[in-house]
Design an enzyme around this catalytic site. Structure first.
Site, PDB file in Angstrom:
ATOM      1  N   CYS A 196       3.511   0.566  -8.440  1.00 50.53           N
ATOM      2  CA  CYS A 196       3.792  -0.732  -8.331  1.00 50.53           C
ATOM      3  C   CYS A 196       4.461  -1.457  -9.443  1.00 50.53           C
ATOM      4  CB  CYS A 196       2.483  -1.653  -7.730  1.00 50.53           C
ATOM      5  SG  CYS A 196       1.762  -1.162  -6.239  1.00 50.53           S
TER       6      CYS A 196
ATOM      7  N   CYS B 236      -1.839   1.222  -4.212  1.00 49.87           N
ATOM      8  CA  CYS B 236      -0.477   1.958  -4.527  1.00 49.87           C
ATOM      9  C   CYS B 236      -0.546   2.747  -5.957  1.00 49.87           C
ATOM     10  CB  CYS B 236       0.727   0.971  -4.154  1.00 49.87           C
ATOM     11  SG  CYS B 236       0.969  -0.057  -5.426  1.00 49.87           S
TER      12      CYS B 236
ATOM     13  N   CYS C  77       0.838  -1.297  -0.005  1.00 52.19           N
ATOM     14  CA  CYS C  77       0.014  -0.075  -0.072  1.00 52.19           C
ATOM     15  C   CYS C  77       0.850   1.170  -0.016  1.00 52.19           C
ATOM     16  CB  CYS C  77      -0.904  -0.010   1.026  1.00 52.19           C
ATOM     17  SG  CYS C  77      -0.317   0.054   2.632  1.00 52.19           S
TER      18      CYS C  77
END
Length: 134
Positions: A89, A85, A11
Site C-alpha cells: 500500500c 495489503c 485488501c
C-alpha cells in the site's frame, strides 16, 4: 473536484473484505462519500460467498469487479482503509490511514463470512460517522 469526502478500501485480492466495505459505504452514505476499492493482487472475481452474505442484508455487489491498486486512486482519496495489503500500500503524506484487522473471507463458509460482514459494517458505520459529521 468534489467536496465529498472520499475513501478507498484496500485488501490483497479486492474480492471480499474491501468489496463488502465499499458496498456498505456506498449504501450507508447515500452517495455522500466517494467510494473506491482496490487490491494489491486482484482476484479474477468477487468471492461468491461475500456476494451472498451482502445480498442477505440487501446490498448487491454482483456488478463489481476486483481492481488493481494504483497510486492515483490512493492520492485521490481522503481516507485509506487497508485490510492486510501489507507493504504494497503506497503511503502519501496528509492522508488518513487505518488498518482494519479482519479475517480473510477467502475459502471460508457463509457463517464466517457473515461475521466478517457484520464487523465490516460496524467499522464502516464508525468511519462514516467520522467522515460525515452531523
Amino acid at each position: 473536484m468534489t467536496d465529498k469526502p472520499s475513501v478507498i478500501f484496500v485488501c490483497v485480492h479486492n474480492a471480499g473484505r474491501s468489496q463488502m466495505a465499499a458496498g456498505f459505504a456506498t449504501a450507508l452514505s447515500g452517495g455522500a462519500v466517494e467510494v473506491r476499492s482496490a487490491g494489491s493482487v486482484p482476484a479474477e472475481q468477487i468471492n461468491p460467498v461475500a456476494v451472498e452474505a451482502m445480498r442477505e442484508v440487501g446490498i448487491d455487489i454482483t456488478g463489481e469487479q476486483p481492481k488493481v491498486l494504483t497510486p492515483e486512486a490512493v492520492q485521490a482519496s481522503d481516507a485509506v482503509i487497508t485490510m492486510g495489503c501489507g507493504d504494497t500500500c503506497p503511503i502519501y503524506p496528509g492522508k488518513r490511514y487505518e488498518d482494519w484487522e479482519l479475517t480473510d473471507p477467502a475459502g471460508q463458509g457463509i457463517e464466517v463470512v457473515r461475521q466478517v460482514r457484520d464487523e465490516v459494517r460496524a467499522r464502516v458505520e464508525a468511519l462514516l460517522a467520522d467522515l460525515l459529521p452531523a
